[in-house]
Scaffold this motif. Structure first.
Motif: not given
Length: 279
Positions: A75-76, A114-116, A118-123
């Protein structure tokens, strides 16, 4: 086979971008200092070197892409990349053995979540190499994601004369080798099948080892091959798909027949404990 499966996957993605008329430039960095070179060659360090250069060119007002090794558990990478970075195919989700059971069974799903987030928040636009990670994703993420990129890249090639009975990819890796059926190979040799191995060397009588070879030479061997054996780790591995494209029949254990979703005509279901079904 020189290079990693992730590297080949990245090349497939770049080929796909070219077909879509994307214009891009690949920046290659060389280091004269051996200590730095050895450090950067370490698989889990190079992603962060890539992130550094993404930021360097992003701050120069250039659009950047992170194409190579992109495991969903890390996720980093998703957290540290510049905004609107073009992402290559995301990997992960293969089966695992008892050697890393705790990490892959309990730690990885947490990292996936956690990765999911992050990627949703960052579109980010998500492209997955397979659908192995689908079971870990929410319906919201599934709807805006594209799966099975690697499967969609393969088309059948012209059939050639076959003079190799079996070509099998072997890796002396603690997770991969646990899915490798040594008994099956020995039985094939006892039945006088001509068995060739690519990858790490496997010491068995009458076995032909080609070791690691480049993609061009691998393709030549695959075009001459009648059969190969799929791994329980990942039924639709890059190697398996390359074999299917070369009209190679894929042996799969009858107990794993539910895993066959694509290219069904290319698979032969047999009982690995009764290999005489082939004779």
């Amino acid at each position: 086979m020189k290079g990693t499966g992730e590297g080949q996957l990245a090349n497939k993605f770049l080929e796909d971008l070219t077909k879509k008329n994307y214009r891009f430039k690949i920046i290659k960095k060389k280091y004269s200092n051996n200590k730095i070179k050895n450090l950067l060659n370490f698989r889990y360090m190079t992603p962060f070197v890539g992130i550094f250069f993404c930021w360097k060119y992003f701050l120069q007002s250039k659009r950047v892409g992170y194409i190579n090794y992109l495991p969903f558990w890390n996720f980093l990478i998703f957290l540290l990349l510049p905004p609107k970075t073009l992402l290559g195919p995301i990997t992960g989700g293969a089966n695992f053995n008892n050697n890393n059971f705790l990490i892959r069974k309990y730690i990885f799903p947490i990292c996936y979540k956690i990765s999911e987030i992050i990627v949703n928040l960052r579109s980010y636009k998500l492209l997955f190499s397979t659908e192995l990670l689908k079971k870990y994703l929410s319906n919201k993420t599934k709807k805006k994601s594209t799966f099975n990129f690697i499967i969609k890249q393969f088309l059948y090639k012209k059939k050639r004369k076959k003079d190799i009975d079996f070509l099998i990819y072997y890796r002396n890796h603690k997770n991969k080798k646990s899915f490798f059926s040594y008994k099956l190979i020995k039985n094939l040799l006892l039945l006088n099948f001509k068995v060739n191995i690519v990858g790490d060397k496997l010491k068995l009588p009458s076995l032909i080892n080609h070791n690691f070879i480049n993609n061009k030479n691998l393709e030549k061997l695959q075009s001459r091959t009648r059969y190969t054996v799929t791994s329980d780790e990942n039924t639709y591995s890059l190697y398996t798909l390359e074999c299917i494209a070369q009209n190679v029949k894929i042996l799969i254990n009858k107990s794993d027949k539910k895993k066959i979703k694509y290219f069904k005509k290319s698979f032969i279901k047999i009982n690995f404990d009764n290999i005489k079904e082939l004779s």
